[in-house]
Design a protein around this motif. Structure first.
Motif: not given
Length: 122
Positions: A56-61
């Motif tokens: 989730n963090k990687q996609v949002r970033d």
């Protein structure tokens, strides 16, 4: 904390670079698949909490620099891009738990636009 596998990270990076028009096409393909009872949403493999958090963090970033652009397009454009990319990334991460048909239903729209997706091992 979990680390996102390299092939999933490559997918996320490439997906986040697709044009807004292509992301809209993928959004439409997902809607058509859902309306026709295709596997797109029903077979999203679950990740552990730490795996999902890392993904989730990687996609949002990855999409953060384009937030304004994607919000300015179709309503829900940013949310859809994040959601579709996350679901497909989950399918790539856990591809060996899916049937070939289920896996294809997740990746085909991205692969059709040149995004690298790994082969599912039988």
């Amino acid at each position: 904390m979990s680390t996102v596998p390299p092939e999933v990270a490559v997918f996320v990076t490439q997906a986040s670079r697709l044009t807004s028009a292509v992301l809209d096409e993928i959004r439409y393909a997902a809607a058509v698949a859902a309306a026709s009872d295709a596997c797109w949403n029903t077979a999203v493999p679950a990740l552990s909490a730490s795996q999902f958090s890392a993904l989730n963090k990687q996609v949002r970033d990855a999409f953060a620099p384009r937030a304004g652009e994607l919000r300015a397009g179709r309503p829900g454009g940013l949310r859809s891009a994040i959601s579709r990319t996350t679901h497909t990334a989950q399918a790539i991460w856990k591809r060996d738990t899916l049937t070939a048909e289920q896996y294809l239903s997740h990746i085909e729209a991205y692969a059709a636009h040149g995004v690298t997706v790994p082969v599912r091992n039988p």
